[in-house]
Design an enzyme around this catalytic site. Structure first.
Site, PDB file in Angstrom:
ATOM      1  CB  SER A 217       2.787   2.059   6.070  1.00  0.00           C
ATOM      2  OG  SER A 217       2.031   1.747   6.563  1.00  0.00           O
TER       3      SER A 217
ATOM      4  CG  ASP B 127       0.307  -3.694   2.993  1.00  0.00           C
ATOM      5  OD1 ASP B 127       0.247  -2.982   2.100  1.00  0.00           O
ATOM      6  OD2 ASP B 127      -0.107  -3.238   4.066  1.00  0.00           O
TER       7      ASP B 127
ATOM      8  CG  HIS C 284      -0.251  -0.086   2.585  1.00  0.00           C
ATOM      9  ND1 HIS C 284      -0.103  -0.531   3.361  1.00  0.00           N
ATOM     10  CD2 HIS C 284      -0.190   1.515   3.024  1.00  0.00           C
ATOM     11  CE1 HIS C 284       0.644   0.088   4.425  1.00  0.00           C
ATOM     12  NE2 HIS C 284       0.367   1.468   4.073  1.00  0.00           N
TER      13      HIS C 284
HETATM   14  N1  ARG Z   1      -1.088   2.220   7.193  1.00  0.00           N
HETATM   15  C1  ARG Z   1      -0.764   3.099   8.216  1.00  0.00           C
HETATM   16  C2  ARG Z   1       0.525   3.892   7.838  1.00  0.00           C
HETATM   17  O1  ARG Z   1       0.507   4.060   6.292  1.00  0.00           O
HETATM   18  C3  ARG Z   1      -0.325   2.479   8.977  1.00  0.00           C
HETATM   19  C4  ARG Z   1      -0.604   1.736  10.106  1.00  0.00           C
HETATM   20  C5  ARG Z   1       0.224   0.735  11.127  1.00  0.00           C
HETATM   21  N2  ARG Z   1      -0.747   1.530  12.396  1.00  0.00           N
HETATM   22  C6  ARG Z   1      -1.245   0.808  13.537  1.00  0.00           C
HETATM   23  N3  ARG Z   1      -1.868   1.134  14.892  1.00  0.00           N
HETATM   24  N4  ARG Z   1       0.039   0.277  14.049  1.00  0.00           N
HETATM   25  O2  ARG Z   1       1.622   4.260   7.056  1.00  0.00           O
END
Ligand code: ARG
Length: 595
Positions: free
Chosen positions: A537, A441, A393
């Site tokens: 992420s 992912d 992503h």
């Molecule tokens: N999807 C998030 C990003 O784009 C990462 C999220 C991780 N969240 C968490 N609570 N560990 O950076």
């Protein structure tokens, strides 16, 4: 209490032995993990054990190497087909491909040299074991005192019984003159995975009085009728349930030792759920894939299992070569991957909860930042060569030329000297990535580097090792996350932060219908105080094994807001993608063992 129970209880009192069997039966059952048994692991399952040096691990199974993949120069070996091979590895890899060819002796083949095993008895499948060693003119018996199920299994494999031995019987009937004429018997030591007794080590000892001779009952198909007390091996053989998880490979294919929650008898439990004999703990050779059998060995160092434990003082004479030593030597000659070990051995200055600022880039040499137009948008993990692992992503193939990969970066406002910026050559997104469920992912970024020959120079970076087995780490193991993502109250962060989290099992209870066990991993702290967040992420969740080697266990993927108790961070479980990654980047780049 139901009536039936009362009845059973009374019956048990009446038959006093019944109680003992019932209780011991349940406690042993507790040692075995049922769900794991469904996977049918054997000595060829590299998710659980290391492969032999003449094998390599492909899709969870040890497969035969081709002879040319063996290390060169070693002792010449002779096979039953009358041909000589440059090393034991060459011969075993050939045998692995064509099982009819077996090891005969070390040295070049001579016309007369022949090793044979036979059973002295009335039935084909049982009797006293007789062997004729190469260079010995007469057949000899084996001493009962040196004979265990390991040797018995090998004897049966040698005789063509693929499930090994049903048991060792030490008292067989034999014509008395035969024994009276032989004042000597042979001692033999096997590891249990040899395919012929010829590979085991034979020594001759002058027997002190009668010690009994080794006998065996080989397991012929369907000889044993299973009962409530039996354990079925993956090779189909039934053994007594009391023999599972005791460090002894009774099955012959090790399937009775690979799904254990605990170990009984004189054995050691690897963190990967495997029982190994205690003699293999601290013997200088790593047997647990998790490495925990060779740590804390000070004062406990055991000599490698060599010959036999000294039984009184007797004259001994070694008659055959030590193929176990040969195996170890081949292992030591195999190419080794360097990953997961920091350059310097300085100690990280720890800070307390809430995540700490990274002080030194050398602590996170695998961390990279993915920079898009206005800042670091995601993290990534360097895994060697020109390859960086990240979350699907985080990247789009269409934006390949717009990304910059920042390595050795601490703070992207105040630059440090070591920073190196790389452009991207190619982005590979997992073909089954699902943007709405976050399944698969995971993505790979190939750096531009120098095109021809393709090399990337990242002097300050160290690749994190790619885990090849889901059993390398377990719930409650402490691991490290790091990134430039948002901090508390969504504050922007410019400097690399890190925190310690624990792996969490049964994560479906926090995320019903959203958590996929096989593909995802949860990690966090009880109070939620340490977590990844927006911007982290694609970055690493790394864990260190017993020998301080760092593995990229997870890729930061998703989570319900950030740092909330009961809503741990969810990570892509990298071990599940080992084959996908090695297919993309080339097996030799990430194969730590078994190349
Ligand atoms: N999807 C998030 C990003 O784009 C990462 C999220 C991780 N969240 C968490 N609570 N560990 O950076």
């Amino acid at each position: 209490m139901k009536l039936v129970h009362v009845f059973l209880l009374l019956l048990c009192f009446y038959l006093s032995f019944c109680k003992a069997t019932l209780t011991s039966g349940t406690s042993r059952e507790d040692l075995v993990e049922k769900k794991c048994l469904e996977k049918k692991y054997t000595h060829l399952s590299c998710n659980k054990v290391f492969c032999q040096p003449w094998q390599k691990c492909i899709e969870g199974t040890c497969r035969c190497k081709l002879p040319y993949q063996c290390p060169k120069n070693s002792t010449v070996m002779c096979a039953t087909n009358g041909k000589s091979y440059p090393t034991y590895c060459h011969l075993k890899s050939l045998e692995c491909l064509h099982p009819a060819t077996k090891f005969l002796n070390n040295g070049t083949c001579k016309a007369e040299g022949k090793f044979s095993v036979s059973l002295y008895g009335t039935a084909d499948s049982e009797g006293i074991v007789e062997v004729q060693l190469v260079d010995q003119e007469k057949k000899m018996f084996i001493c009962g005192s040196s004979w265990t199920i390991a040797e018995a299994n090998v004897a049966c494999f040698d005789l063509g019984f693929q499930q090994g031995a049903l048991g060792i019987r030490r008292r067989f009937n034999f014509p008395e003159e035969t024994y009276l004429n032989s004042t000597e018997c042979l001692h033999v030591l096997c590891r249990g995975f040899e395919t012929s007794l010829a590979e085991c080590t034979f020594t001759k000892r002058r027997a002190k009085g009668y010690q009994g001779l080794a006998g065996v009952v080989c397991y012929a198909q369907n000889t044993e009728v299973p009962t409530d007390e039996s354990f079925q091996c993956v090779n189909g053989k039934y053994i007594s349930r009391t023999k599972a998880c005791d460090g002894v490979n009774d099955c012959g294919d090790q399937s009775d030792e690979l799904c254990c929650k605990g170990c009984q008898g004189d054995s050691f439990l690897c963190k990967s759920g495997v029982c190994i004999p205690s003699q293999q703990k601290c013997n200088g050779e790593v047997d647990c894939i998790t490495g925990d059998d060779e740590v804390d060995c000070e004062g406990a160092r055991r000599p490698a299992i060599q010959g036999l434990a000294p039984v009184a003082q007797e004259e001994t004479e070694t008659l055959t070569a030590d193929m176990n030593a040969e195996r170890k030597r081949i292992k030591s000659l195999l190419p080794k991957l360097s990953c997961g070990v920091r350059n310097s051995n300085h100690v990280r200055r720890k800070r307390v909860v809430g995540g700490s600022l990274a002080q030194d880039v050398a602590d996170f040499p695998w961390q990279v930042g993915i920079k898009e137009a206005d800042g670091i948008s995601c993290g990534g993990i360097y895994i060697g060569g020109c390859w960086v692992l990240t979350a699907a992503h985080c990247v789009r193939v269409s934006k390949t030329h717009r990304y910059q990969i920042w390595t050795s970066l601490l703070d992207w406002v105040k630059y440090n000297r070591e920073i190196k910026v790389e452009l991207v050559n190619r982005i590979i997104i997992h073909e089954k990535y699902n943007a709405s469920t976050y399944q698969n992912d995971i993505a790979l970024i190939e750096l531009k580097g120098y095109p021809n020959p393709k090399i990337c120079e990242l002097p300050q970076s160290v690749p994190a090792c790619v885990p090849w087995s889901p059993y390398l780490f377990q719930p409650n193991d402490r691991c490290i996350i790091s990134g430039w993502g948002r901090g508390k109250d969504k504050q922007r962060v410019f400097s690399l932060k890190w925190g310690a989290v624990n792996l969490i099992g049964n994560c479906s209870k926090f995320y019903p219908n959203r958590f996929y066990e096989k593909e995802m991993e949860c990690a966090g702290t009880v109070d939620g105080s340490i977590d990844a967040c927006k911007g982290d992420s694609g970055g690493p969740l790394v864990c260190m094994d017993a020998n301080n080697v760092t593995y990229v266990w997870g890729v930061v993927s998703w989570g319900e807001s950030c740092g909330k108790p009961e809503f741990p961070g969810v990570y892509t479980k990298v071990a599940n993608y080992y084959d996908w990654i090695s297919y993309q980047v080339g097996r030799s780049l990430i194969s730590q063992y078994n190349i």
